[in-house]
Design an enzyme around this catalytic site. Sequence first.
Site, short mmCIF file in Angstrom:
data_model
loop_
_atom_site.label_atom_id
_atom_site.label_comp_id
_atom_site.label_asym_id
_atom_site.label_seq_id
_atom_site.Cartn_x
_atom_site.Cartn_y
_atom_site.Cartn_z
N CYS A 120 7.71 4.20 5.82
CA CYS A 120 6.88 3.83 4.66
C CYS A 120 7.74 3.53 3.44
CB CYS A 120 5.91 4.96 4.33
SG CYS A 120 6.70 6.50 3.85
N CYS A 170 0.84 -1.21 0.00
CA CYS A 170 0.00 0.00 0.00
C CYS A 170 0.88 1.26 0.00
CB CYS A 170 -0.92 -0.04 1.23
SG CYS A 170 -2.12 1.29 1.27
N CYS A 171 1.89 1.27 0.87
CA CYS A 171 2.82 2.42 0.91
C CYS A 171 3.56 2.56 -0.42
CB CYS A 171 3.84 2.26 2.03
SG CYS A 171 3.24 2.68 3.67
S1 SF4 Z 1 0.57 4.59 5.73
FE1 SF4 Z 1 1.05 3.31 3.98
S2 SF4 Z 1 -0.11 1.41 4.40
FE2 SF4 Z 1 -1.03 2.98 5.66
S3 SF4 Z 1 -2.72 3.77 4.41
FE3 SF4 Z 1 -0.92 5.11 4.09
S4 SF4 Z 1 0.03 4.34 2.25
FE4 SF4 Z 1 -1.34 2.72 3.02
#
Ligand code: SF4
Length: 213
Positions: A207, A102-103
């Site tokens: 991240c 996701c990151c």
């Molecule tokens: S911190 Fe990273 S894992 Fe969490 S929502 Fe934001 S982008 Fe996604």
Amino acid sequence: MTAVEQTADDLEHLNAQELVAEAVARYPRLTVATSFQKEASVILDLVMKADSSVRVFTLDTGALFPETRETWAKLEAHYDIKIEGIRGQQLERHWEQSTDSCCDLRKVVPLRETLATADAWVAGLRRDQSPTRADTPKLKWDLKHGLWKLHPLADWTERDVWRYIAANDVPYHPLHDQGYESIGCFPCTKPGAGRDGRWSGDTKVECGIHVAA
Ligand code: SF4
């Protein structure tokens, strides 16, 4: 010592204002990555006082706190600037499957694409924020992105940041007053000291955008 190391060492003695002034003079395509945390407020104030035409962007992950968006609008109004929101791929609630992926999609990839047009970028990292940031230099060659990276607040303490914000009447993120010392996306941020509230309960501490190649 390489030319790159010489240049970096050369600027280590400069204070934050001096470093920002030097960066504005040296790098015509300087850009600021802002997270809307308290350090970002200070960086923005320093940069805007040096050159209000510097490009400023944020990684709009689509998972920002409403208070982050309020701070975004407040800073734009305060400095009369536009802060670009850069969006990467945003898969539905992807953080529940993999925070790393996701990151990567929401932060790492769009950052890499945005920095491709810059020759230097400024970030608000401080050495005392976490062990992973203890060696943060004021200027370094960012090998991963292929440009210079500046950390004008590298040797600042938490108290220095708050002192500057108060003395210069700088708008700051309201969640700092509710026990959040560090603020990222809402699914991955809880109140906590230092960066303890980020990915709390997970081994993840960064991240990836500030991790060297
Ligand atoms: S911190 Fe990273 S894992 Fe969490 S929502 Fe934001 S982008 Fe996604």
